[in-house]
Design an enzyme around this catalytic site. Structure first.
Site, short mmCIF file in Angstrom:
data_model
loop_
_atom_site.label_atom_id
_atom_site.label_comp_id
_atom_site.label_asym_id
_atom_site.label_seq_id
_atom_site.Cartn_x
_atom_site.Cartn_y
_atom_site.Cartn_z
N HIS A 1 0.83 -1.20 0.00
CA HIS A 1 0.00 0.00 0.00
C HIS A 1 0.87 1.26 0.00
CE1 HIS A 1 -2.39 3.12 2.23
NE2 HIS A 1 -3.25 2.81 1.28
N GLU B 1 2.13 1.87 -3.47
CA GLU B 1 1.04 2.38 -4.31
C GLU B 1 0.92 3.90 -4.15
OE1 GLU B 1 -3.22 3.59 -3.77
OE2 GLU B 1 -3.02 1.56 -2.96
N HIS B 2 0.95 4.37 -2.91
CA HIS B 2 0.88 5.82 -2.68
C HIS B 2 2.09 6.54 -3.26
CE1 HIS B 2 -2.37 6.83 0.42
NE2 HIS B 2 -2.61 5.56 0.08
N GLU C 1 -4.78 7.81 7.33
CA GLU C 1 -5.66 6.79 6.74
C GLU C 1 -5.88 5.64 7.72
OE1 GLU C 1 -6.09 4.22 2.56
OE2 GLU C 1 -4.29 5.44 2.93
#
Length: 305
Positions: A46, A49-50, A126
């Site tokens: 993740h 991905e960011h 998040e």
């Protein structure tokens, strides 16, 4: 029917022409996600991905967004338990431009140190938001109860302590292991044919074969119960049952069954629990099929009474 091509380096191209559309959707999909991470890597799929959107050799982070917006294209990405996807959608005349931008950020991201530190703060927020969203938090706990704390039981976001310590070396090591042509699928759907897609791939997606070693999540069903107390108005509850893996011949039948059970407004769960009894606003079911395993999930949020 979709056309499929496999290149000598292992890269796969899937093209589905849909007559009547004036747009093209495109994706770069990698077999990398929370389910195959180690404890030290937990959350890195993740995080990468960011970070992939934070600038390339050609464009800054802001310029990437501006270039997509200038052609009216939608672009984003998501991380799952066994998949990371980078995608864009644009009108047909801008297909080449959109794919060149998407390929550039995927292949040539530079992962700047200052951008990395800023993005860690974003992901920590998040994580906090996830814990403050009872529905998401409940379903994450369900994964842990069903699969344990590792493999498919991991939270995609990872623990905050891991996110804080990730650096460029961690990103490069993980990408070198999994972001290899043999583990990548390129997909196009809409107003595009195979010949056009091949031309775009051969022009913009040049990558060498890496030393890829396929990782498979070790599945062990825990059949456990996990509960957390939160000072909120409702009780969020979910149940998981063993179901079919992604490529099982019975997956289509399971999808039909799930639609009848809780996948639509006419389903048994929606009609019985919400419409007839008024016990819940939010009640549904869904399937979670992975490679080698799968689950059927039922969820509802109700008054504690």
């Amino acid at each position: 029917m979709a056309e499929i091509k496999r290149y000598p380096n292992g890269l796969r191209l899937v093209v589905k022409r849909i007559d009547g559309l004036l747009s093209v959707s495109m994706g770069i999909l990698v077999g990398a996600g929370a389910g195959i991470e180690t404890d030290a890597e937990d959350g890195i799929s993740h995080f990468i991905e960011h970070m992939t959107f934070k600038g390339t050799d050609l464009y800054t982070e802001e310029e990437i967004s501006n270039e997509f917006d200038a052609i009216g294209a939608q672009q984003n990405a998501f991380t799952g338990k066994d998949l990371t996807c980078y995608y864009a959608k644009t009108i047909s005349e801008h297909t080449e431009r959109a794919f060149s931008l998407l390929s550039d950020l995927f292949l040539h991201s530079v992962y700047p140190k200052d951008g990395m530190e800023r993005e860690k703060g974003v992901i920590l927020e998040e994580i906090a938001m996830n814990e403050d969203t009872p529905e998401d938090f409940c379903l994450d706990l369900l994964s842990e109860a069903f699969y344990g704390r590792r493999n498919y039981g991991r939270n995609i976001l990872g623990p905050a302590e891991n996110v804080k310590k990730f650096d460029k070396r961690d990103i490069e090591a993980y990408r070198n292991a999994l972001y290899c042509p043999e583990n990548i699928v390129l997909s196009f759907a809409g107003n595009i044919d195979m010949e056009t897609a091949e031309r775009l791939v051969e022009r913009y997606f040049v990558c060498d074969a890496g030393a890829y070693e396929k990782r498979v999540a070790k599945v062990a069903l825990c059949a456990d119960r996990v509960c957390r107390d939160k000072n909120i108005e409702q009780v969020h509850m979910a149940f998981a049952f063993p179901s079919f893996e992604r490529y099982d011949p019975l997956m289509n039948a399971a999808s039909v069954m799930n639609s009848a059970l809780g996948g639509s407004m006419s389903s048994r769960l929606f009609q019985s629990v919400r419409e007839k009894r008024g016990l819940a606003y939010n009640v549904y079911s869904y399937l979670n099929p992975y490679e080698g395993t799968g689950s059927q999930i039922v969820y509802a949020a109700v008054n504690p009474k």
